[in-house]
Design an enzyme around this catalytic site. Structure first.
Site, mmCIF file in Angstrom:
data_model
loop_
_atom_site.group_PDB
_atom_site.id
_atom_site.type_symbol
_atom_site.label_atom_id
_atom_site.label_comp_id
_atom_site.label_asym_id
_atom_site.label_seq_id
_atom_site.Cartn_x
_atom_site.Cartn_y
_atom_site.Cartn_z
ATOM 1 N N GLY A 157 35.586 45.975 35.396
ATOM 2 C CA GLY A 157 35.521 45.753 36.844
ATOM 3 C C GLY A 157 36.709 46.376 37.550
ATOM 4 N N ARG A 162 44.661 37.113 27.826
ATOM 5 C CA ARG A 162 43.577 37.990 28.292
ATOM 6 C C ARG A 162 43.741 39.380 27.687
ATOM 7 N NH1 ARG A 162 43.885 35.332 33.209
ATOM 8 N NH2 ARG A 162 45.245 36.856 34.165
ATOM 9 N N GLU A 222 29.300 35.580 35.155
ATOM 10 C CA GLU A 222 30.058 36.766 35.567
ATOM 11 C C GLU A 222 29.374 37.273 36.831
ATOM 12 O OE1 GLU A 222 28.866 40.491 34.636
ATOM 13 O OE2 GLU A 222 27.155 39.232 35.188
ATOM 14 N N MET A 223 29.632 38.505 37.269
ATOM 15 C CA MET A 223 29.100 38.878 38.580
ATOM 16 C C MET A 223 28.460 40.268 38.671
ATOM 17 S SD MET A 223 32.026 37.106 40.986
ATOM 18 C CE MET A 223 30.916 36.793 42.356
ATOM 19 N N GLU A 224 28.186 40.921 37.562
ATOM 20 C CA GLU A 224 27.708 42.312 37.650
ATOM 21 C C GLU A 224 26.536 42.685 36.735
ATOM 22 O OE1 GLU A 224 31.032 41.643 37.156
ATOM 23 O OE2 GLU A 224 31.738 41.997 39.191
ATOM 24 N N ARG A 268 29.362 47.611 30.189
ATOM 25 C CA ARG A 268 30.300 46.851 31.032
ATOM 26 C C ARG A 268 31.198 46.014 30.133
ATOM 27 N NH1 ARG A 268 32.436 43.474 34.498
ATOM 28 N NH2 ARG A 268 31.849 41.278 34.545
ATOM 29 N N HIS A 325 30.357 58.386 46.409
ATOM 30 C CA HIS A 325 31.407 57.519 45.852
ATOM 31 C C HIS A 325 32.094 58.079 44.615
ATOM 32 C CE1 HIS A 325 28.414 55.090 48.026
ATOM 33 N NE2 HIS A 325 29.489 54.552 48.560
ATOM 34 N N ARG A 330 38.157 55.622 46.935
ATOM 35 C CA ARG A 330 38.329 54.167 47.070
ATOM 36 C C ARG A 330 39.175 53.574 45.943
ATOM 37 N NH1 ARG A 330 34.200 51.291 50.419
ATOM 38 N NH2 ARG A 330 33.232 52.944 51.589
ATOM 39 N N SER A 390 37.412 34.041 30.234
ATOM 40 C CA SER A 390 38.734 33.895 30.856
ATOM 41 C C SER A 390 38.966 32.489 31.390
ATOM 42 C CB SER A 390 38.899 34.896 32.004
ATOM 43 O OG SER A 390 37.903 34.677 32.974
ATOM 44 N N ASP A 391 37.876 31.731 31.587
ATOM 45 C CA ASP A 391 38.014 30.370 32.100
ATOM 46 C C ASP A 391 36.800 29.561 31.666
ATOM 47 O OD1 ASP A 391 37.205 32.413 34.396
ATOM 48 O OD2 ASP A 391 36.063 30.580 34.728
ATOM 49 N N ARG A 403 42.290 48.726 34.979
ATOM 50 C CA ARG A 403 41.951 48.523 33.571
ATOM 51 C C ARG A 403 41.319 49.801 33.008
ATOM 52 N NH1 ARG A 403 41.461 42.779 31.259
ATOM 53 N NH2 ARG A 403 43.669 43.250 31.162
ATOM 54 N N GLY A 444 33.972 43.015 30.660
ATOM 55 C CA GLY A 444 34.516 42.195 31.735
ATOM 56 C C GLY A 444 34.890 40.809 31.279
ATOM 57 N N SER A 445 35.260 40.002 32.254
ATOM 58 C CA SER A 445 35.590 38.616 31.944
ATOM 59 C C SER A 445 34.448 37.722 32.427
ATOM 60 C CB SER A 445 36.909 38.218 32.607
ATOM 61 O OG SER A 445 36.770 38.363 33.999
HETATM 62 N N1 ADE Z 1 34.493 36.032 35.845
HETATM 63 C C1 ADE Z 1 35.432 35.353 35.168
HETATM 64 N N2 ADE Z 1 35.369 34.054 35.438
HETATM 65 C C2 ADE Z 1 34.360 33.901 36.336
HETATM 66 C C3 ADE Z 1 33.822 32.811 36.989
HETATM 67 N N3 ADE Z 1 34.322 31.596 36.793
HETATM 68 N N4 ADE Z 1 32.797 33.011 37.844
HETATM 69 C C4 ADE Z 1 32.331 34.253 38.042
HETATM 70 N N5 ADE Z 1 32.804 35.327 37.445
HETATM 71 C C5 ADE Z 1 33.808 35.162 36.588
#
Ligand code: ADE
Length: 237
Positions: free
Chosen positions: A23, A220, A182-184, A90, A6, A46, A206-207, A27, A92-93
Protein backbone atom coordinates in the site's frame (compact mmCIF):
# COMPACT_ATOMS: atom_id res chain seq x y z
CA UNK A 1 -2.66 4.58 -24.40
CA UNK A 2 0.55 5.16 -22.51
CA UNK A 3 1.63 7.01 -20.51
CA UNK A 4 -1.54 6.70 -18.46
CA UNK A 5 -2.92 9.46 -16.22
CA UNK A 6 -1.33 7.94 -13.10
CA UNK A 7 1.78 6.11 -14.35
CA UNK A 8 4.30 8.14 -16.29
CA UNK A 9 5.93 5.36 -18.34
CA UNK A 10 6.06 5.56 -22.15
CA UNK A 11 7.57 2.15 -22.90
CA UNK A 12 5.51 -0.87 -21.93
CA UNK A 13 8.43 -3.17 -21.24
CA UNK A 14 9.80 -0.98 -18.44
CA UNK A 15 7.21 -2.58 -16.16
CA UNK A 16 7.57 -6.34 -15.52
CA UNK A 17 4.74 -8.84 -16.06
CA UNK A 18 4.70 -9.38 -12.29
CA UNK A 19 4.23 -6.47 -9.89
CA UNK A 20 4.35 -6.58 -6.09
CA UNK A 21 2.06 -3.94 -4.59
CA UNK A 22 2.44 -2.74 -1.02
CA UNK A 23 0.00 0.00 0.00
CA UNK A 24 2.77 2.39 1.02
CA UNK A 25 4.94 3.81 -1.79
CA UNK A 26 7.87 4.14 0.62
CA UNK A 27 7.61 0.43 1.27
CA UNK A 28 7.86 -0.08 -2.51
CA UNK A 29 11.09 1.96 -2.39
CA UNK A 30 12.38 -0.11 0.50
CA UNK A 31 11.59 -3.40 -1.29
CA UNK A 32 13.23 -2.22 -4.50
CA UNK A 33 16.37 -1.05 -2.70
CA UNK A 34 16.58 -4.13 -0.46
CA UNK A 35 15.65 -7.01 -2.74
CA UNK A 36 15.93 -5.99 -6.40
CA UNK A 37 19.09 -6.03 -8.44
CA UNK A 38 19.67 -2.79 -10.45
CA UNK A 39 16.36 -1.13 -9.58
CA UNK A 40 15.20 1.88 -11.60
CA UNK A 41 12.36 4.13 -10.53
CA UNK A 42 9.62 4.31 -13.15
CA UNK A 43 6.89 6.33 -11.46
CA UNK A 44 6.76 9.41 -9.28
CA UNK A 45 3.30 10.78 -10.13
CA UNK A 46 1.52 11.58 -6.84
CA UNK A 47 4.57 10.07 -5.10
CA UNK A 48 3.16 6.62 -5.93
CA UNK A 49 6.64 5.24 -6.44
CA UNK A 50 7.19 2.32 -8.80
CA UNK A 51 10.43 0.44 -9.50
CA UNK A 52 11.63 -2.27 -11.85
CA UNK A 53 14.68 -4.47 -11.47
CA UNK A 54 15.45 -8.15 -11.28
CA UNK A 55 15.06 -10.68 -8.47
CA UNK A 56 17.29 -13.77 -8.83
CA UNK A 57 17.68 -12.76 -12.46
CA UNK A 58 13.94 -12.43 -13.21
CA UNK A 59 12.44 -9.08 -14.12
CA UNK A 60 10.17 -7.82 -11.37
CA UNK A 61 8.41 -4.55 -10.53
CA UNK A 62 7.14 -3.14 -7.27
CA UNK A 63 4.77 -0.21 -6.94
CA UNK A 64 2.66 1.35 -4.19
CA UNK A 65 -1.12 0.95 -4.48
CA UNK A 66 -2.25 3.61 -2.02
CA UNK A 67 -5.01 2.94 0.48
CA UNK A 68 -8.49 1.72 -0.36
CA UNK A 69 -10.24 0.18 -3.31
CA UNK A 70 -10.52 3.24 -5.59
CA UNK A 71 -6.75 3.72 -5.35
CA UNK A 72 -5.67 0.12 -5.99
CA UNK A 73 -8.47 -0.08 -8.56
CA UNK A 74 -6.90 2.71 -10.64
CA UNK A 75 -3.28 1.51 -10.42
CA UNK A 76 -4.01 -2.16 -11.01
CA UNK A 77 -6.29 -1.32 -13.96
CA UNK A 78 -3.62 0.79 -15.64
CA UNK A 79 -0.90 -1.79 -14.98
CA UNK A 80 -3.01 -4.61 -16.40
CA UNK A 81 -4.68 -2.88 -19.34
CA UNK A 82 -1.97 -0.48 -20.52
CA UNK A 83 1.31 -2.03 -19.35
CA UNK A 84 0.57 -5.73 -19.96
CA UNK A 85 0.93 -6.80 -16.32
CA UNK A 86 -0.16 -10.40 -15.79
CA UNK A 87 0.40 -11.00 -12.06
CA UNK A 88 -0.18 -8.58 -9.19
CA UNK A 89 0.66 -9.64 -5.65
CA UNK A 90 -0.60 -7.28 -2.98
CA UNK A 91 1.47 -7.32 0.20
CA UNK A 92 -0.15 -5.51 3.07
CA UNK A 93 -1.23 -5.40 6.65
CA UNK A 94 -4.56 -6.49 8.12
CA UNK A 95 -6.52 -6.58 11.35
CA UNK A 96 -7.32 -10.06 12.72
CA UNK A 97 -10.97 -10.95 13.37
CA UNK A 98 -10.50 -14.44 14.84
CA UNK A 99 -9.11 -15.36 18.26
CA UNK A 100 -6.74 -17.96 16.83
CA UNK A 101 -5.06 -15.37 14.59
CA UNK A 102 -2.33 -13.45 16.35
CA UNK A 103 -0.45 -10.31 15.46
CA UNK A 104 2.45 -10.98 13.07
CA UNK A 105 0.66 -14.04 11.60
CA UNK A 106 0.61 -14.26 7.82
CA UNK A 107 -2.69 -14.54 5.99
CA UNK A 108 -3.25 -15.50 2.37
CA UNK A 109 -6.46 -14.09 0.95
CA UNK A 110 -8.21 -16.90 -0.89
CA UNK A 111 -11.23 -14.65 -1.33
CA UNK A 112 -12.21 -11.12 -0.39
CA UNK A 113 -15.65 -10.14 0.86
CA UNK A 114 -16.25 -6.43 0.72
CA UNK A 115 -18.32 -3.52 1.98
CA UNK A 116 -17.61 -1.63 -1.24
CA UNK A 117 -19.74 -1.18 -4.34
CA UNK A 118 -16.84 -1.86 -6.69
CA UNK A 119 -18.67 -4.83 -8.27
CA UNK A 120 -21.67 -2.72 -9.28
CA UNK A 121 -19.78 -1.65 -12.42
CA UNK A 122 -20.18 -5.19 -13.81
CA UNK A 123 -24.01 -5.16 -13.63
CA UNK A 124 -24.10 -8.73 -12.40
CA UNK A 125 -27.46 -10.30 -11.60
CA UNK A 126 -26.25 -11.45 -8.15
CA UNK A 127 -23.43 -11.17 -5.62
CA UNK A 128 -19.89 -11.65 -6.93
CA UNK A 129 -17.25 -13.53 -4.90
CA UNK A 130 -13.84 -11.90 -5.53
CA UNK A 131 -11.29 -14.71 -5.56
CA UNK A 132 -7.51 -14.94 -5.73
CA UNK A 133 -5.70 -16.64 -8.57
CA UNK A 134 -5.40 -20.33 -7.77
CA UNK A 135 -2.02 -20.63 -9.47
CA UNK A 136 -0.50 -17.78 -7.43
CA UNK A 137 -2.15 -18.93 -4.23
CA UNK A 138 -1.02 -22.53 -4.62
CA UNK A 139 2.52 -21.29 -5.23
CA UNK A 140 2.45 -18.93 -2.21
CA UNK A 141 1.26 -21.68 0.13
CA UNK A 142 3.88 -24.13 -1.18
CA UNK A 143 6.66 -21.54 -0.77
CA UNK A 144 5.55 -20.69 2.78
CA UNK A 145 5.38 -24.41 3.67
CA UNK A 146 8.84 -25.05 2.25
CA UNK A 147 10.26 -22.17 4.33
CA UNK A 148 8.48 -23.34 7.47
CA UNK A 149 6.40 -20.14 7.56
CA UNK A 150 2.92 -20.80 8.93
CA UNK A 151 0.07 -19.19 6.98
CA UNK A 152 -3.68 -18.97 7.46
CA UNK A 153 -5.55 -19.17 4.16
CA UNK A 154 -9.13 -17.94 3.81
CA UNK A 155 -11.59 -15.13 3.30
CA UNK A 156 -10.60 -11.55 4.16
CA UNK A 157 -12.83 -8.47 4.27
CA UNK A 158 -11.91 -5.52 2.08
CA UNK A 159 -13.54 -2.66 3.96
CA UNK A 160 -14.22 0.89 2.84
CA UNK A 161 -14.03 2.26 6.38
CA UNK A 162 -11.04 2.06 8.72
CA UNK A 163 -12.51 4.01 11.67
CA UNK A 164 -15.81 2.15 11.93
CA UNK A 165 -16.85 3.58 15.29
CA UNK A 166 -20.65 3.47 14.98
CA UNK A 167 -21.10 -0.25 14.36
CA UNK A 168 -19.65 -3.49 15.66
CA UNK A 169 -20.01 -4.96 12.20
CA UNK A 170 -16.65 -6.74 12.36
CA UNK A 171 -18.28 -9.34 14.65
CA UNK A 172 -20.76 -10.28 11.92
CA UNK A 173 -17.95 -10.84 9.43
CA UNK A 174 -16.04 -12.80 12.08
CA UNK A 175 -19.13 -14.99 12.61
CA UNK A 176 -18.98 -15.83 8.90
CA UNK A 177 -15.42 -17.08 9.28
CA UNK A 178 -13.71 -14.05 7.76
CA UNK A 179 -10.11 -14.08 8.97
CA UNK A 180 -9.12 -10.42 8.84
CA UNK A 181 -9.90 -6.90 7.58
CA UNK A 182 -7.89 -4.98 5.02
CA UNK A 183 -8.94 -2.43 2.40
CA UNK A 184 -7.82 -3.33 -1.14
CA UNK A 185 -7.91 -7.02 -2.12
CA UNK A 186 -11.50 -7.21 -3.41
CA UNK A 187 -10.97 -4.49 -6.03
CA UNK A 188 -7.66 -6.03 -7.09
CA UNK A 189 -9.24 -9.49 -7.44
CA UNK A 190 -12.14 -8.08 -9.47
CA UNK A 191 -9.91 -6.09 -11.82
CA UNK A 192 -7.69 -9.12 -12.36
CA UNK A 193 -10.58 -11.55 -12.89
CA UNK A 194 -12.34 -9.23 -15.33
CA UNK A 195 -9.11 -8.93 -17.34
CA UNK A 196 -8.21 -12.64 -17.13
CA UNK A 197 -4.95 -12.10 -15.22
CA UNK A 198 -3.69 -13.22 -11.79
CA UNK A 199 -3.89 -11.53 -8.43
CA UNK A 200 -3.18 -12.52 -4.84
CA UNK A 201 -3.12 -10.76 -1.48
CA UNK A 202 -0.67 -11.74 1.25
CA UNK A 203 -1.07 -9.95 4.57
CA UNK A 204 0.70 -9.59 7.89
CA UNK A 205 -1.54 -9.11 10.91
CA UNK A 206 -0.77 -5.70 12.40
CA UNK A 207 -3.63 -5.48 14.91
CA UNK A 208 -6.33 -7.64 16.42
CA UNK A 209 -10.02 -6.89 16.92
CA UNK A 210 -10.26 -9.63 19.56
CA UNK A 211 -7.16 -9.02 21.69
CA UNK A 212 -6.69 -5.32 20.83
CA UNK A 213 -2.97 -5.96 20.44
CA UNK A 214 -1.03 -3.91 17.92
CA UNK A 215 2.43 -4.51 16.47
CA UNK A 216 5.40 -2.28 17.09
CA UNK A 217 7.23 -0.84 14.11
CA UNK A 218 10.07 -3.33 14.69
CA UNK A 219 7.70 -6.31 14.82
CA UNK A 220 6.01 -5.14 11.65
CA UNK A 221 9.38 -4.97 9.93
CA UNK A 222 10.32 -8.55 10.92
CA UNK A 223 7.04 -10.18 9.97
CA UNK A 224 7.01 -8.10 6.81
CA UNK A 225 10.23 -9.86 5.81
CA UNK A 226 8.57 -13.31 5.84
CA UNK A 227 5.65 -12.01 3.78
CA UNK A 228 8.09 -10.39 1.33
CA UNK A 229 10.06 -13.59 0.90
CA UNK A 230 6.89 -15.48 0.00
CA UNK A 231 5.82 -12.79 -2.48
CA UNK A 232 9.26 -12.52 -4.12
CA UNK A 233 9.62 -16.27 -4.58
CA UNK A 234 6.06 -16.38 -5.95
CA UNK A 235 7.18 -14.03 -8.69
CA UNK A 236 9.75 -16.57 -9.94
CA UNK A 237 8.78 -19.21 -12.53
N1 ADE B 1 -5.13 -2.87 7.88
C1 ADE B 1 -4.46 -3.15 9.01
N2 ADE B 1 -5.28 -3.15 10.05
C2 ADE B 1 -6.51 -2.83 9.57
C3 ADE B 1 -7.75 -2.67 10.16
N3 ADE B 1 -7.90 -2.81 11.47
N4 ADE B 1 -8.80 -2.34 9.37
C4 ADE B 1 -8.62 -2.18 8.05
N5 ADE B 1 -7.46 -2.33 7.44
C5 ADE B 1 -6.41 -2.66 8.19
Amino acid sequence: MIPTPHINVSEQDIIAETVLMPGDPLRAKFIAETYLESPIQFNTIRNMFGYSGTYKGKKLSVMGSGMGMPSIGIYSYELIHFYGVKNIIRIGSCGALQKNIKIRDIIIGMSASTTSNFASQYNLPGTYAPTASWSLMKKAVAIADSKGIETKVGNVLSADVFYDEDTDSWRKWANMGVLAIEMEAAALYMNASRAGVNALGIFTVSDSFTSHEVTTAEERQNSFTSMMEIALECALD
